[in-house]
Design a protein around this motif. Structure first.
Motif, short mmCIF file in Angstrom:
data_model
loop_
_atom_site.label_atom_id
_atom_site.label_comp_id
_atom_site.label_asym_id
_atom_site.label_seq_id
_atom_site.Cartn_x
_atom_site.Cartn_y
_atom_site.Cartn_z
N GLY A 5 33.15 46.98 26.43
CA GLY A 5 33.93 46.71 27.62
C GLY A 5 32.99 46.68 28.81
O GLY A 5 32.12 47.54 28.94
N SER A 30 36.85 43.68 26.71
CA SER A 30 37.57 43.86 27.97
C SER A 30 36.60 43.82 29.15
O SER A 30 35.41 44.09 29.00
CB SER A 30 38.34 45.18 27.98
N ASN A 32 36.70 45.13 33.31
CA ASN A 32 37.41 45.84 34.36
C ASN A 32 36.71 45.57 35.69
O ASN A 32 35.51 45.81 35.83
CB ASN A 32 37.42 47.35 34.09
N ASN A 64 44.42 36.86 30.64
CA ASN A 64 43.14 37.15 29.98
C ASN A 64 42.11 36.08 30.33
O ASN A 64 42.46 34.96 30.66
CB ASN A 64 43.30 37.21 28.46
N ILE A 72 39.63 37.82 26.26
CA ILE A 72 39.10 39.09 26.74
C ILE A 72 40.13 39.70 27.68
O ILE A 72 40.55 39.06 28.65
CB ILE A 72 37.77 38.88 27.49
N SER A 73 40.53 40.92 27.41
CA SER A 73 41.50 41.62 28.26
C SER A 73 40.88 41.93 29.62
O SER A 73 39.73 42.34 29.70
CB SER A 73 41.94 42.94 27.62
#
Length: 84
Positions: A5, A30, A32, A64, A72-73
């Motif tokens: 991530g 992911s 962020n 996404n 990809i989140s």
């Protein structure tokens, strides 16, 4: 394959993501970033003033980021510990 991530999608996070896709050894699951919206992530993934255009497809779909068909989140949490 190593699942990763990325926390922060500025210049370095974008380059790490690009390098992961080029290596084929790291799976970005992911991203962020509480400051950059999804549409700008698409733009940043496609174009880089230093490293050039990403070869492949990049788009936003259902909240996404999709790079070369890999979804990809995306999270926008200020505190990464809030991500489940």
């Amino acid at each position: 394959m190593l699942k990763v991530g990325v926390n922060g999608f500025g210049h370095i996070g974008c380059l790490v993501t690009r390098a992961a896709f080029n290596s084929g050894k790291v799976d970005i699951v992911s991203i962020n970033d509480s400051f950059i919206d999804l549409n700008y992530m698409v733009y940043m993934s496609q174009y880089d003033s230093t490293h050039g255009k990403l070869y492949g497809t990049v788009k936003a779909k259902n909240g996404n980021l999709v790079i070369n068909g890999k979804s990809i989140s995306i999270f926008q949490e200020r505190d990464p510990t809030d991500i489940k």
